[in-house]
Design an enzyme around this catalytic site. Structure first.
Site, short mmCIF file in Angstrom:
data_model
loop_
_atom_site.label_atom_id
_atom_site.label_comp_id
_atom_site.label_asym_id
_atom_site.label_seq_id
_atom_site.Cartn_x
_atom_site.Cartn_y
_atom_site.Cartn_z
N LYS A 139 0.82 -1.22 0.00
CA LYS A 139 0.00 0.00 0.00
C LYS A 139 0.86 1.27 0.00
O LYS A 139 0.60 2.19 -0.77
CB LYS A 139 -0.92 -0.03 1.22
N ARG A 162 -8.95 4.87 9.92
CA ARG A 162 -8.93 3.45 10.31
C ARG A 162 -10.15 3.06 11.12
O ARG A 162 -10.33 1.91 11.44
CB ARG A 162 -7.68 3.14 11.13
N ARG A 217 9.67 -14.65 3.14
CA ARG A 217 10.62 -13.52 3.20
C ARG A 217 11.84 -13.90 4.05
O ARG A 217 11.70 -14.53 5.09
CB ARG A 217 9.90 -12.31 3.79
N ARG A 240 12.23 -13.36 9.96
CA ARG A 240 11.89 -12.56 11.15
C ARG A 240 10.75 -13.22 11.93
O ARG A 240 9.88 -13.85 11.32
CB ARG A 240 11.42 -11.17 10.71
N ARG A 285 -2.18 -10.73 12.39
CA ARG A 285 -2.16 -9.32 11.92
C ARG A 285 -3.24 -9.09 10.86
O ARG A 285 -3.89 -8.06 10.82
CB ARG A 285 -0.79 -8.99 11.30
P1 AMP Z 1 1.70 2.19 10.49
O1 AMP Z 1 3.00 2.82 10.07
O2 AMP Z 1 0.57 2.48 9.55
O3 AMP Z 1 1.84 0.72 10.79
O4 AMP Z 1 1.28 2.88 11.88
C1 AMP Z 1 2.10 2.81 13.01
C2 AMP Z 1 1.26 3.05 14.27
O5 AMP Z 1 0.67 4.35 14.23
C3 AMP Z 1 0.08 2.11 14.46
O6 AMP Z 1 0.48 0.92 15.10
C4 AMP Z 1 -0.84 2.93 15.35
O7 AMP Z 1 -0.40 2.92 16.69
C5 AMP Z 1 -0.64 4.31 14.80
N1 AMP Z 1 -1.63 4.68 13.74
C6 AMP Z 1 -1.39 4.76 12.41
N2 AMP Z 1 -2.48 5.16 11.75
C7 AMP Z 1 -3.45 5.33 12.69
C8 AMP Z 1 -4.81 5.74 12.65
N3 AMP Z 1 -5.44 6.05 11.49
N4 AMP Z 1 -5.50 5.80 13.81
C9 AMP Z 1 -4.90 5.52 14.97
N5 AMP Z 1 -3.62 5.13 15.09
C10 AMP Z 1 -2.89 5.03 13.97
#
Ligand code: AMP
Length: 279
Positions: free
Chosen positions: A13, A88, A122, A155, A166
């Site tokens: 993505k 989200r 991976r 990993r 996940r």
């Molecule tokens: P990501 O890089 O998308 O995996 O995001 C890393 C972390 O940021 C996630 O594990 C959440 O803790 C937080 N996060 C990212 N996007 C959101 C969102 N839309 N709403 C709430 N928390 C978010």
């Protein structure tokens, strides 16, 4: 153009969102990056967000909405934006609607089994971190890094049970938001079980379906970019400020023409090699 991009973990993505932003001149708002930037800058929102991120929990809606709104206000989003990792939750989608409309929501779709295959195959180099895949990008020698000779390993979070967990969490979290946009007839699915390039093309096709006039514009811009990329950059000066003879347009030192000039018009003859006569 106001887009949202959804996709499960390992569907590429982030890569696709950056590609679309570059091709269409959009502002790419990646929620995870915005949060990490806020944490690194030690802003008050960043400090509040950190403890949730450390636990892998969702950051409260008020914080993420504040960050997105701020980003849109302070950056150039006139041509539009692409949201990646936001919204989200349905609450976030509703709040987003309070300050901007969304034109199109694209969801990269592929069977979970394929995603499990992608991640369990991976392998990562222990030494330099290079990433391989046993089927799609195998190293020349099994379990050995092509780049540095280090050993490759899987990993912990690429194990099947972890990956499936996940994916289940992603589905449970995202499905209500997908439904929210589906009800509003904004949602389009794009087949993600293809190469990065093909998925990119399909995403663009879905966008051109809605904005047909863009197809020619994007193709022209792409051709211009390619042409610019093919022009070789001028050679750098070896010593700053001093040009080579070639850069001065004087040709090579010691060429036959130079030698002829030096010799007053007559090309210098090299002594001919004669084989010694046998006695
Ligand atoms: P990501 O890089 O998308 O995996 O995001 C890393 C972390 O940021 C996630 O594990 C959440 O803790 C937080 N996060 C990212 N996007 C959101 C969102 N839309 N709403 C709430 N928390 C978010």
């Amino acid at each position: 153009m106001r887009l949202v991009l959804f996709g499960p973990p390992m569907a590429g993505k982030g890569t696709q969102a950056s590609m679309l932003a570059e091709k269409l001149g959009l502002l790419h708002i990646a929620m995870g990056d915005l949060l990490r930037e806020a944490v690194a800058a030690n802003t008050s929102l960043g400090r509040k967000a950190k403890k949730y991120m450390d636990e892998g929990a969702l950051v409260p809606d008020a914080i993420v909405i504040g960050l997105v709104e701020g980003k849109m206000k302070t950056s150039n989003s006139e041509a539009g934006f692409i949201l990646d990792g936001f919204p989200r939750t349905v609450e976030q989608a509703e709040q987003l609607e309070q300050f901007t409309d969304i034109d199109l929501v694209l969801s990269i779709d592929l069977p979970f089994d394929r995603l499990v295959e992608r991640s369990t195959g991976r392998r990562v180099c222990r030494k330099c971190g290079a990433v391989y895949h046993i089927d799609f990008k195998p190293p020349r020698k099994p379990e050995v890094c092509d780049r540095c000779g280090g050993s490759l390993y899987r990993r912990d979070d690429d194990k099947e049970s972890v990956v499936r967990e996940r994916l289940r969490a992603y589905e449970a979290q995202t499905q209500p938001v997908i439904n929210y946009y589906d009800l509003r007839r904004k949602l389009k699915f794009v087949d993600g079980d293809k190469s990065i390039e093909e998925v990119g093309m399909r995403l663009l096709e879905a966008i051109f379906d809605k904005w047909p006039e863009l197809e020619v514009k994007v193709a022209k811009a792409e051709a211009a970019r390619k042409a610019a990329g093919e022009q070789k950059p001028p050679k750098k000066e070896a010593i700053p400020g001093i040009k080579t003879r070639r850069q001065q347009g004087r040709g090579r030192r010691g060429s036959p023409r130079d030698r002829k000039k030096k010799a007053g018009g007559q090309p210098q003859k090299k002594p001919r090699h004669r084989p010694k006569k046998k006695k």
